[in-house]
Write a protein that holds these residues in place. Structure first.
Motif, PDB file in Angstrom:
ATOM      1  N   THR B 506       0.870  -1.169   0.000  1.00  0.00           N
ATOM      2  CA  THR B 506       0.000   0.000   0.000  1.00  0.00           C
ATOM      3  C   THR B 506       0.904   1.214   0.000  1.00  0.00           C
ATOM      4  O   THR B 506       1.867   1.268   0.761  1.00  0.00           O
ATOM      5  CB  THR B 506      -0.895   0.022   1.244  1.00  0.00           C
ATOM      6  N   TYR B 507       0.594   2.149  -0.835  1.00  0.00           N
ATOM      7  CA  TYR B 507       1.451   3.321  -0.949  1.00  0.00           C
ATOM      8  C   TYR B 507       0.657   4.545  -0.511  1.00  0.00           C
ATOM      9  O   TYR B 507      -0.508   4.709  -0.880  1.00  0.00           O
ATOM     10  CB  TYR B 507       1.887   3.485  -2.406  1.00  0.00           C
ATOM     11  N   THR B 508       1.295   5.379   0.303  1.00  0.00           N
ATOM     12  CA  THR B 508       0.604   6.597   0.702  1.00  0.00           C
ATOM     13  C   THR B 508       1.629   7.659   1.046  1.00  0.00           C
ATOM     14  O   THR B 508       2.828   7.404   1.052  1.00  0.00           O
ATOM     15  CB  THR B 508      -0.357   6.314   1.867  1.00  0.00           C
ATOM     16  N   HIS B 509       1.145   8.847   1.298  1.00  0.00           N
ATOM     17  CA  HIS B 509       2.070   9.929   1.631  1.00  0.00           C
ATOM     18  C   HIS B 509       2.043  10.165   3.131  1.00  0.00           C
ATOM     19  O   HIS B 509       1.153   9.673   3.843  1.00  0.00           O
ATOM     20  CB  HIS B 509       1.722  11.201   0.865  1.00  0.00           C
ATOM     21  N   ILE B 510       2.996  10.928   3.601  1.00  0.00           N
ATOM     22  CA  ILE B 510       3.224  10.982   5.046  1.00  0.00           C
ATOM     23  C   ILE B 510       2.050  11.607   5.784  1.00  0.00           C
ATOM     24  O   ILE B 510       1.786  11.280   6.933  1.00  0.00           O
ATOM     25  CB  ILE B 510       4.532  11.714   5.360  1.00  0.00           C
ATOM     26  N   ASN B 511       1.309  12.491   5.140  1.00  0.00           N
ATOM     27  CA  ASN B 511       0.186  13.113   5.837  1.00  0.00           C
ATOM     28  C   ASN B 511      -0.888  12.092   6.201  1.00  0.00           C
ATOM     29  O   ASN B 511      -1.616  12.272   7.163  1.00  0.00           O
ATOM     30  CB  ASN B 511      -0.432  14.204   4.965  1.00  0.00           C
ATOM     31  N   ALA B 512      -0.954  11.044   5.405  1.00  0.00           N
ATOM     32  CA  ALA B 512      -2.019  10.068   5.629  1.00  0.00           C
ATOM     33  C   ALA B 512      -1.598   9.008   6.627  1.00  0.00           C
ATOM     34  O   ALA B 512      -2.292   8.017   6.800  1.00  0.00           O
ATOM     35  CB  ALA B 512      -2.412   9.424   4.311  1.00  0.00           C
ATOM     36  N   SER B 514      -1.589   8.890   9.786  1.00  0.00           N
ATOM     37  CA  SER B 514      -2.545   8.626  10.877  1.00  0.00           C
ATOM     38  C   SER B 514      -3.710   7.796  10.368  1.00  0.00           C
ATOM     39  O   SER B 514      -4.311   7.034  11.125  1.00  0.00           O
ATOM     40  CB  SER B 514      -3.114   9.928  11.439  1.00  0.00           C
ATOM     41  N   TYR B 515      -4.036   7.969   9.138  1.00  0.00           N
ATOM     42  CA  TYR B 515      -5.149   7.227   8.550  1.00  0.00           C
ATOM     43  C   TYR B 515      -4.785   5.756   8.404  1.00  0.00           C
ATOM     44  O   TYR B 515      -5.553   4.865   8.744  1.00  0.00           O
ATOM     45  CB  TYR B 515      -5.490   7.836   7.193  1.00  0.00           C
ATOM     46  N   ILE B 516      -3.568   5.544   7.916  1.00  0.00           N
ATOM     47  CA  ILE B 516      -3.186   4.173   7.577  1.00  0.00           C
ATOM     48  C   ILE B 516      -2.733   3.405   8.818  1.00  0.00           C
ATOM     49  O   ILE B 516      -2.721   2.185   8.822  1.00  0.00           O
ATOM     50  CB  ILE B 516      -2.069   4.217   6.507  1.00  0.00           C
ATOM     51  N   HIS B 518      -4.068   2.718  11.487  1.00  0.00           N
ATOM     52  CA  HIS B 518      -5.047   1.842  12.117  1.00  0.00           C
ATOM     53  C   HIS B 518      -4.823   0.383  11.763  1.00  0.00           C
ATOM     54  O   HIS B 518      -5.097  -0.506  12.553  1.00  0.00           O
ATOM     55  CB  HIS B 518      -6.461   2.231  11.682  1.00  0.00           C
ATOM     56  N   GLU B 519      -4.361   0.148  10.561  1.00  0.00           N
ATOM     57  CA  GLU B 519      -4.271  -1.240  10.125  1.00  0.00           C
ATOM     58  C   GLU B 519      -2.863  -1.811  10.237  1.00  0.00           C
ATOM     59  O   GLU B 519      -2.631  -2.954   9.875  1.00  0.00           O
ATOM     60  CB  GLU B 519      -4.765  -1.349   8.676  1.00  0.00           C
TER      61      GLU B 519
END
Lengths: 414, 650
Positions: B506-512, B514-516, B518-519
Motif C-alpha cells: 500500500t502506498y501513501t504519503h506521510i500526511n495520511a 494517521s489514517y493508515i 489503524h491497520e
C-alpha cells in the motif's frame, strides 16, 4: 415548483461531483438554496412552521446524502430548521403574550373577527411548546446576547400585535427569510470577526506554523499583521494538494515572512514554533476537529512539544454530530493519480491480476480527525473556546430535534 | 628544573602506584609544600580526594605522540587540578609550558614501547593498561623531586597531559619550559580574551584540517622518524601547545576522565556556517565553487546552503584540473552532488571503494612517510567530498576507521605491503560492518514478522528492504505499507522493487500516516545514525511516523548497523542537519498547475526549507535492531563504547 426543484437538483449534482468544495462556499450556497426553497414554499393556513420544517428537511436530506462528508451542508440545514422553529415560537409567544398582557385589545380584535378558536389554538399551541420553549430560552441566552439572527421578543411583540392570521403566514416566512439573510451575512463576515481576535493571540516576533490552506487562517494572520505585529510563518505544504504553496504566496504578498517546509519537516520545525494555527473542515460536538489530512500528525507533534494547537473556524463549521470512527466515516479518498502518476504502477493496481487482488493499493485520504485532547483552543466568530465547551455552543445554534434529520438514516449518528 | 614543576612530569603510572604506599603526603594541595622525598612513593593521589575523583588506576597510560598529535591541538587536555594554583597559574587556565617535559630520552622510550597503541585504545580505566615498569623508571629518574607534588590529584592528572603535549617535544621544549615564570602571566588573560583566542585558533585549526596542509605534520604515526624529526616535532608541539591551552579549560569540568581516549572521543564542535570569518576561509580553500543560496532560512544559518545546479557543471568543467583529487574520488564526489548515490550505506561503500582505488594508485613521494602522506591525501579527498555533499555519519565513522588503520600501520612494512593491508582492511570493513551486518540485522528482524502482519516503512531504507525481501522469501504472508514524502519520493523506488518481487503493498504519503496506522501492526524504519542518547537520526519525516505509531501503540523497530552509531548527542533536528535544494520544494513533478512559488528567489520574504534529516526522540523507538542484536535505545551508548574499543583494536 419545478424551477426550485431544478435548482435543488443542480446543487445536489454539484455536491455529488465534488464541484463545490470548501466549507465556506458550501455553507453559503446551501443557505441561499434553502432561502429560495422557503420563499417558494406555499404555506397552508395552519401549522405553517411544521410545513416549512418538512420542506426544508426534505431538501436537506437530499443535500446531505449527496455529500455526507461535507458536514457544513448538514450544519446549515439544521441551522435553518432551528431558525424556523425559533421564529415560530417567537410568533406564538408574542401572540400569547398579547393575549395575556393585552386582554382588552386582543379580545377586541378576536371578537371583531368572530373567530375565537384561533387565539385559543395559538394558546394551546404555545402551551404545548412550553417545555421546548424553556429549553430554547435557556439555549438562546448567550446566543441572543451575541447579537445573532434571532429577533428580540420585544420587536416581534410590537409587530405581532397588529398582525392578523393572514398576515402571520406571510410574517413567518418573512421572518425566516430575514433570519437566513442574517445567517448568510454571518457566514460571510466570520473571517473578520475571527480576525479581530488575532491580536490577542499572536505576539510580536512569534513563529507560527500552519498546514495547507485556509482562508480563515489567512485572514487571521493578515489581521495580526495589520495590527503591526511582525512574526514569522512556517507553512507546511499539505501534500497531496499542496495548497500550502498558495497560502505562502498570499502571505508573502501581504508582507509576512514565510517559510515553506515539507510536511515531513513538521516535527523537526515545531520545536522552534510558538503556536500552531490551522483551519479545519468541521468542528465536531465533542470538540474534536475534522481537518485536512496530516493535521493529526501536526497536532501530535505540537502536543509533544507543548505548542498550543489553535483551530480557527467560523461558526458554520460547528457540527452537532459526535464523531464515530471519523477517519473512515467522514472521509474521502481521492484519486491515486495525485500520488503516483497515471500509468506508473497501473499494471499492479489492476484488479485482474493475482486473482482479483491488486498488488498495489494507494491511499489518498482527504481528512484527518484530531481528537479534542490535542486541540488547545477553538476560535470562532464569537470568541475562543475550549473544545470541551463546544457541546454548549451547539445548543445555542441547533435544536436537538434536528440532530437526526432522518431517524432511519443510520449513517449519521448522534 | 624546579621542584614545583617536577611533579607534573611524573608521567608513569608506576610512580603513582608507588604513591599508594604513602598516603600521608597528599593533603597539602592548598599550599605548595616543599617536595618531600617521602612522597616520592607516589600514590597519594589515590587517596587524596581528587577534585576529579579519579583514582590513579583510571589514569591512562601516556600515549605516544603520534597518536595524539593529529588531534592534539584541539582536544581537551588533561584536566587541571587545583594544585596548579601553587604555580601561580590561575586555576583553570591551561598553561602548557607548565608541564614538565619528558626528556628526549623519555620520549623515545615512550615512542618505542610497542604497547602503546594497544594501551592507547584501552580506556584508561584498566589497570592493565599501565605502562611497563621500565618506562616508569625512566620517568622517575627524570624527576628531581618526584614526591613533591604527587600528593595532589593534579599530579595524577598531569601525566597524560604531559605526555600528550610533550611527547614530541624535545629538549628545547624543556628549556622553554624553564622560562615558566613569564608564562603564567601570559596566561592571565580575561575570559573574553581567552575565548576570542580560542575561537581564532579553532578556526585556524579547522582550516588546517580541511586542506590537510597542516595535518601531515601532526598526523605522524611514525615512530622512527620521531627521533630524526625531533627538532621539528618539538617545534610543532610547541606551537600546538601555544594554541591549545585556551581550548582546554572549557572541557575540563565536564570531562573528568584523564584518559586520553575519552577525551579523544569527545566530538569537536562542528563547523558553524553562521560564523562568517570561518566561512570565508573555508571558501577560499574549496575546490567546488559554491554560491550561497539566496533567501536562507534564518534558523539554519549555521548550516551550509548553496545554490544547487551550478555546482555540478562547474565541477565537471574542472575535471582535468583537479590535480590532488583522485579520479575515483572525483567520480564519487560528482555522484554525491548529483544525488545518484544516496543512503548511508551506499554512500559509505562508494566512498570506501573510491579510497581503495586511490590507495591502489598511491605511491609515497620521496622523503615522506606513507602514514603521514596518505593521511593527508585522505584528508584532502574527504574535504573534497564534503564540498560535494556534507558527510553522513556513517561516512564519518568509516573515515575514522580508515585513518586509524593507516596510523597503526607498522613502520616496518613496505609500501606495497602497507597498501595491501589497507585494501584488505577496507574490504573487511565493507563486508563485516555493512554487508554482513545487514544480514545479521535481517536475521534478527525477520523473527519479528509473523503471518498476517501489516508492516509500515518510511522512505527507502536498504536494511528494511533486505528484511522485507528476506521475509518474503521465507514465505511469510504480510503486507507492506510504504509511506513516502516529498521531495525525494524515495518510497516510490522501494515500492517498485517490492512490487517487482510480488509483495503486496500500500502506498501513501506521510500526511495520511494517521489514517493508515489503524491497520498497521509493526513499523520498521531505517536510520542514518543512532546517537548515543538514543535519538534516531534519519530521513526527515521518520520522527513523525514514529510519533504517530507510538500514539497508536504500535511497535517501532529501527534497523541500523552498529557502525552508524555515533557518540554525539542531539535533542532536536535544528542544531545539526543538512539542507537540500530549495528548488525541489517549489516544483512538484507532474503537477504543473501548482506553480505559485516559481519565482521564490525574487521575493525577499519567502524562503523554502528542504531539510534532509530529523531526530526521532528515543521515546518513540521500541527497539533498535543492530548487528549486535536487538537492543533498547538506552543501550546505544554501551554499544558505541564497546564497538569503538573493538574498532580501535582491530
Amino acid at each position: 415548483m419545478p424551477d426550485i426543484q431544478g435548482v435543488v437538483n443542480e446543487f445536489i449534482d454539484k455536491l455529488k461531483k465534488r464541484k463545490v468544495e470548501g466549507s465556506l462556499e458550501t455553507a453559503q450556497l446551501t443557505a441561499e438554496l434553502l432561502r429560495s426553497v422557503i420563499s417558494a414554499q406555499k404555506l397552508p393556513p395552519t401549522n405553517q412552521a411544521a410545513a416549512l420544517i418538512e420542506a426544508v428537511r426534505d431538501v436537506g436530506e437530499k443535500l446531505i446524502a449527496a455529500n455526507p462528508v461535507e458536514l457544513s451542508v448538514g450544519n446549515i440545514v439544521r441551522r435553518v430548521l432551528h431558525i424556523i422553529r425559533e421564529e415560530d415560537v417567537s410568533l406564538l409567544t408574542s401572540d400569547t403574550g398579547n393575549l395575556t398582557l393585552l386582554p382588552g385589545g386582543d379580545e377586541k380584535e378576536t371578537v371583531g373577527q368572530g373567530d375565537q378558536c384561533d387565539p385559543f389554538a395559538a394558546a394551546i399551541g404555545a402551551e404545548s411548546l412550553r417545555p421546548q420553549l424553556l429549553h430554547m430560552l435557556l439555549g438562546n441566552m448567550p446566543n441572543s446576547a451575541a447579537a445573532c439572527h434571532t429577533y428580540s421578543f420585544g420587536e416581534n411583540a410590537e409587530e405581532k400585535s397588529k398582525s392578523d392570521i393572514f398576515g402571520r403566514s406571510r410574517k413567518l416566512k418573512h421572518d425566516v427569510i430575514e433570519a437566513i439573510n442574517v445567517l448568510i451575512e454571518d457566514i460571510d463576515t466570520s473571517h473578520e470577526l475571527i480576525g479581530e481576535q488575532a491580536v490577542e493571540h499572536i505576539h510580536q516576533s512569534e513563529v507560527i506554523l500552519t498546514l495547507g490552506q485556509s482562508r480563515t487562517v489567512l485572514e487571521f494572520l493578515r489581521a495580526a499583521k495589520d495590527n503591526k505585529r511582525s512574526f514569522r510563518v512556517f507553512v507546511a505544504e499539505g501534500a497531496p494538494r499542496y495548497q500550502g504553496h498558495a497560502l505562502a504566496q498570499e502571505l508573502v504578498g501581504r508582507g509576512l515572512k514565510t517559510t515553506v517546509i515539507t510536511d515531513s519537516a513538521v516535527f523537526a520545525m515545531i520545536s522552534r514554533t510558538n503556536m500552531v494555527i490551522v483551519g479545519v473542515h468541521a468542528v465536531m460536538a465533542n470538540g474534536g476537529v475534522i481537518a485536512p489530512v496530516g493535521m493529526n500528525m501536526v497536532a501530535l507533534a505540537a502536543q509533544k512539544h507543548a505548542v498550543p494547537f489553535v483551530v480557527v473556524a467560523g461558526i458554520h463549521k460547528l457540527c452537532p454530530l459526535y464523531p464515530d470512527n471519523p477517519e473512515v466515516s467522514s472521509n474521502n479518498l481521492r484519486s491515486p493519480s495525485e500520488l503516483l502518476e497515471f500509468g506508473e504502477f497501473s499494471a499492479c493496481m489492476d484488479f485482474g491480476c493475482l486473482g482479483g487482488a491488486p498488488l498495489v493499493h494507494v491511499m489518498n485520504p482527504v481528512f484527518d480527525y484530531v481528537p479534542p485532547e490535542l486541540v488547545s483552543l477553538i476560535i470562532t466568530d464569537i470568541g475562543g473556546h475550549k473544545p470541551s465547551y463546544v457541546y454548549r455552543l451547539i445548543n445555542d445554534y441547533y435544536s436537538s430535534e434536528d440532530f437526526v434529520l432522518n431517524p432511519k438514516d443510520a449513517s449519521l449518528k448522534v | 628544573m624546579d621542584a614545583r614543576r617536577v611533579p607534573r612530569t611524573v608521567s608513569d603510572p608506576k610512580v603513582r602506584q608507588v604513591g599508594f604506599f604513602t598516603p600521608g603526603a597528599p593533603p597539602d594541595r592548598s599550599h605548595s609544600g616543599p617536595p618531600h622525598p617521602a612522597s616520592s612513593s607516589p600514590p597519594v593521589a589515590d587517596i587524596s580526594p581528587s577534585g576529579n575523583s579519579l583514582s590513579p588506576v583510571m589514569i591512562p597510560p601516556p600515549r605516544h605522540l603520534s597518536a595524539e598529535l593529529p588531534r592534539g591541538s584541539h582536544l581537551p587536555h588533561a584536566p587541571l587540578s587545583p594544585m596548579r594554583a601553587r604555580d601561580s597559574i590561575p586555576v583553570g587556565s591551561y598553561n602548557p609550558s607548565e608541564f614538565a617535559s619528558p626528556t628526549a630520552s623519555e620520549f623515545t622510550e615512550d615512542a618505542l614501547s610497542p604497547n602503546w597503541p594497544v594501551r592507547r585504545s584501552n580506556s584508561g580505566k584498566f589497570a592493565s593498561s599501565l605502562p611497563a615498569g621500565g618506562f616508569d623508571m625512566s620517568s622517575v629518574k627524570q624527576n628531581n623531586f618526584p614526591a613533591s607534588s604527587l600528593t595532589t590529584v593534579s599530579i595524577v592528572k598531569m601525566p597524560p597531559g604531559i605526555t600528550e603535549k610533550d611527547g614530541g617535544a624535545g629538549v628545547e621544549v624543556q628549556k622553554e619550559r624553564n622560562k615558566v615564570g613569564s608564562k603564567p602571566l601570559k596566561e592571565k588573560t580575561t575570559k573574553a580574551q581567552r575565548r576570542a583566542l580560542q575561537e581564532a585558533q579553532r578556526a585556524a585549526k579547522a582550516a588546517a584540517k580541511a586542506d590537510g596542509s597542516e595535518t601531515p605534520a601532526a598526523s605522524s604515526g611514525v615512530i622512527t622518524s620521531a627521533n630524526a624529526n625531533q627538532l621539528k616535532a618539538s617545534k610543532a608541539s610547541l606551537q600546538r601547545k601555544d594554541s591549545s591551552p585556551v581550548a582546554a579549560p572549557e572541557k575540563r569540568s565536564s570531562d573528568r576522565a584523564p584518559d586520553k581516549d575519552r577525551k579523544k572521543d569527545v566530538p569537536h564542535p562542528r563547523m558553524q556556517f553562521d560564523d562568517e570569518t570561518r566561512v570565508e576561509k573555508a571558501k577560499k580553500r574549496s575546490v567546488v565553487k559554491q554560491t550561497e543560496a539566496k533567501n536562507r532560512v534564518e534558523l539554519f544559518r549555521h548550516l551550509p546552503q548553496y545554490e544547487h545546479g551550478t555546482r555540478l557543471a562547474d565541477l565537471e568543467s574542472k575535471l582535468f584540473q583537479l590535480d590532488p583529487v583522485h579520479p575515483a574520488v572525483y567520480k564519487v564526489g560528482l555522484r554525491y552532488l548529483a544525488g545518484d548515490i544516496s543512503g548511508g550505506n551506499a554512500r559509505c561503500i562508494a566512498m570506501l571503494q573510491a579510497f581503495q582505488e586511490s590507495i591502489k594508485d598511491y605511491s609515497t613521494p620521496p622523503e615522506r612517510a606513507l602514514i603521514r602522506d596518505l593521511t593527508t591525501k585522505i584528508n584532502s579527498y574527504v574535504s573534497f567530498m564534503i564540498e560535494c555533499r556534507p558527510l553522513s555519519i556513517s561516512m564519518g565513522n568509516a573515515i575514522r576507521f580508515l585513518k586509524t588503520r593507516i596510523a597503526k600501520l607498522p613502520l616496518s612494512l613496505s609500501e606495497s605491503e602497507a597498501k595491501a593491508i589497507l585494501l584488505s582492511d577496507i574490504d573487511r570493513f565493507i563486508n563485516e560492518k555493512i554487508i554482513l551486518a545487514d544480514k545479521v540485522i535481517v536475521k534478527h528482524a525477520v523473527t519479528k514478522i509473523t503471518d498476517g502482519d501489516v508492516l509500515l516503512t518510511y522512505g527507502s531504507s536498504s536494511a528494511v528492504e533486505l528484511l522485507l525481501l528476506h521475509a518474503h522469501e521465507l514465505g511469510k504472508k504480510f503486507r507492506v505499507v510504504v509511506v513516502d514524502s516529498r521531495p525525494k519520493l524515495e518510497g516510490k523506488l522501494l515500492l517498485r522493487r517490492l512490487v517487482g518481487k510480488g509483495i503486496s503493498c500500500t502506498y501513501t504519503h506521510i500526511n495520511a500516516v494517521s489514517y493508515i496506522m489503524h491497520e498497521v501492526t509493526r513499523v520498521f524504519l531505517g536510520a542514518s545514525s543512532v546517537l548515543s542518547n538514543g535519538t534516531v537520526y534519519s530521513r526527515v519525516g521518520t520522527a513523525s511516523v514514529a510519533m504517530v505509531a507510538h500514539q497508536f501503540r504500535i511497535p517501532v523497530l529501527v534497523c541500523c548497523e552498529a557502525y552508524k552509531f555515533y557518540e554525539r548527542v542531539q535533542l532536536d533536528s535544528i542544531c545539526s542537519n543538512e539542507l537540500g535544494d530549495p528548488d525541489a520544494i517549489a516544483k512538484i513533478p507532474g503537477r504543473n498547475e501548482i506553480n505559485c512559488l516559481d519565482d521564490w528567489p525574487n521575493s525577499e520574504n519567502l524562503q523554502l526549507l528542504n531539510l534532509i534529516y530529523d531526530a526521532t526522540p528515543s521515546d518513540y523507538v521500541s527497539m533498535i535492531i543492530t548487528d549486535y542484536g536487538m537492543i533498547p535505545p538506552t543501550s546505544v551508548p554501551v554499544i558505541v563504547r564497546e564497538y569503538r574499543r573493538e574498532h580501535l583494536w582491530t
